[in-house]
Design an enzyme around this catalytic site. Sequence first.
Site, PDB file in Angstrom:
ATOM      1  CG  ASP A  48       5.997   0.245  -5.425  1.00  0.00           C
ATOM      2  OD1 ASP A  48       5.507  -0.424  -4.496  1.00  0.00           O
ATOM      3  OD2 ASP A  48       6.982  -0.133  -6.090  1.00  0.00           O
ATOM      4  CB  ILE A  49      11.045   2.190  -6.212  1.00  0.00           C
ATOM      5  CG1 ILE A  49      12.242   2.862  -6.835  1.00  0.00           C
ATOM      6  CG2 ILE A  49      11.281   0.706  -6.031  1.00  0.00           C
ATOM      7  CD1 ILE A  49      13.475   2.896  -5.934  1.00  0.00           C
ATOM      8  CG  ASN A  84       1.559  -7.740  -0.925  1.00  0.00           C
ATOM      9  OD1 ASN A  84       0.452  -8.134  -1.300  1.00  0.00           O
ATOM     10  ND2 ASN A  84       2.366  -7.047  -1.711  1.00  0.00           N
ATOM     11  CG  HIS A 128       4.151  -1.498   2.524  1.00  0.00           C
ATOM     12  ND1 HIS A 128       5.010  -2.342   3.201  1.00  0.00           N
ATOM     13  CD2 HIS A 128       3.997  -2.048   1.297  1.00  0.00           C
ATOM     14  CE1 HIS A 128       5.356  -3.336   2.424  1.00  0.00           C
ATOM     15  NE2 HIS A 128       4.749  -3.193   1.252  1.00  0.00           N
TER      16      HIS A 128
HETATM   17  P1  DGP Z   1       5.706  -5.497  -0.668  1.00  0.00           P
HETATM   18  O1  DGP Z   1       6.005  -6.580  -1.638  1.00  0.00           O
HETATM   19  O2  DGP Z   1       4.241  -5.405  -0.337  1.00  0.00           O
HETATM   20  O3  DGP Z   1       6.584  -5.567   0.567  1.00  0.00           O
HETATM   21  O4  DGP Z   1       6.002  -4.139  -1.442  1.00  0.00           O
HETATM   22  C1  DGP Z   1       7.162  -3.383  -1.254  1.00  0.00           C
HETATM   23  C2  DGP Z   1       7.179  -2.332  -2.318  1.00  0.00           C
HETATM   24  O5  DGP Z   1       8.114  -1.344  -1.940  1.00  0.00           O
HETATM   25  C3  DGP Z   1       7.621  -2.825  -3.700  1.00  0.00           C
HETATM   26  O6  DGP Z   1       6.518  -2.729  -4.617  1.00  0.00           O
HETATM   27  C4  DGP Z   1       8.747  -1.902  -4.117  1.00  0.00           C
HETATM   28  C5  DGP Z   1       8.692  -0.789  -3.096  1.00  0.00           C
HETATM   29  N1  DGP Z   1       9.985  -0.265  -2.698  1.00  0.00           N
HETATM   30  C6  DGP Z   1      11.027  -0.975  -2.208  1.00  0.00           C
HETATM   31  N2  DGP Z   1      12.059  -0.170  -1.932  1.00  0.00           N
HETATM   32  C7  DGP Z   1      11.644   1.095  -2.224  1.00  0.00           C
HETATM   33  C8  DGP Z   1      12.277   2.358  -2.158  1.00  0.00           C
HETATM   34  O7  DGP Z   1      13.425   2.522  -1.743  1.00  0.00           O
HETATM   35  N3  DGP Z   1      11.539   3.427  -2.572  1.00  0.00           N
HETATM   36  C9  DGP Z   1      10.258   3.298  -3.021  1.00  0.00           C
HETATM   37  N4  DGP Z   1       9.628   4.424  -3.400  1.00  0.00           N
HETATM   38  N5  DGP Z   1       9.640   2.107  -3.108  1.00  0.00           N
HETATM   39  C10 DGP Z   1      10.333   1.024  -2.710  1.00  0.00           C
END
Ligand code: DGP
Length: 113
Positions: free
Chosen positions: A29-30, A86, A99
């Site tokens: 996660d970023i 979520n 996810h």
């Molecule tokens: P949610 O709130 O469950 O939809 O979580 C989405 C997650 O995705 C959030 O914790 C940040 C992550 N995220 C968003 N954009 C990117 C990205 O471009 N790369 C990565 N590695 N994670 C991302």
Amino acid sequence: MDCIFCKIIAGEIPTEILYQDEEIIAFRDIKPLAPVHLLIVPRKHIPSLDQMKESDAALVGRMVAVANKLAKDEGVAEKGYRLAINCGSEGGQLVPHLHLHLLGGRKLSDRLS
Ligand code: DGP
């Protein structure tokens, strides 16, 4: 294609892929909320858990199995970890592509907030 996770899957956004097979990929996660914070993502664009079909049940089960394997690989299986999906705006979903979050490496709150 306007979906950020579809772009990662297509290789359009450089991302270290920790696991991949014909159905699933996983990456960090970023914005990590824990020392280990991985996302386990189906290649198929399912917008949310709410929109999975009965026929996607095996795929979602495989996502859990991949998460359990990654928990072992990342060294958090023994002490424990959390899996979370979520769903929708009140469920805290930001990215509209199904996810599974894998969180571990610290004591997580006893309650989901
Ligand atoms: P949610 O709130 O469950 O939809 O979580 C989405 C997650 O995705 C959030 O914790 C940040 C992550 N995220 C968003 N954009 C990117 C990205 O471009 N790369 C990565 N590695 N994670 C991302």
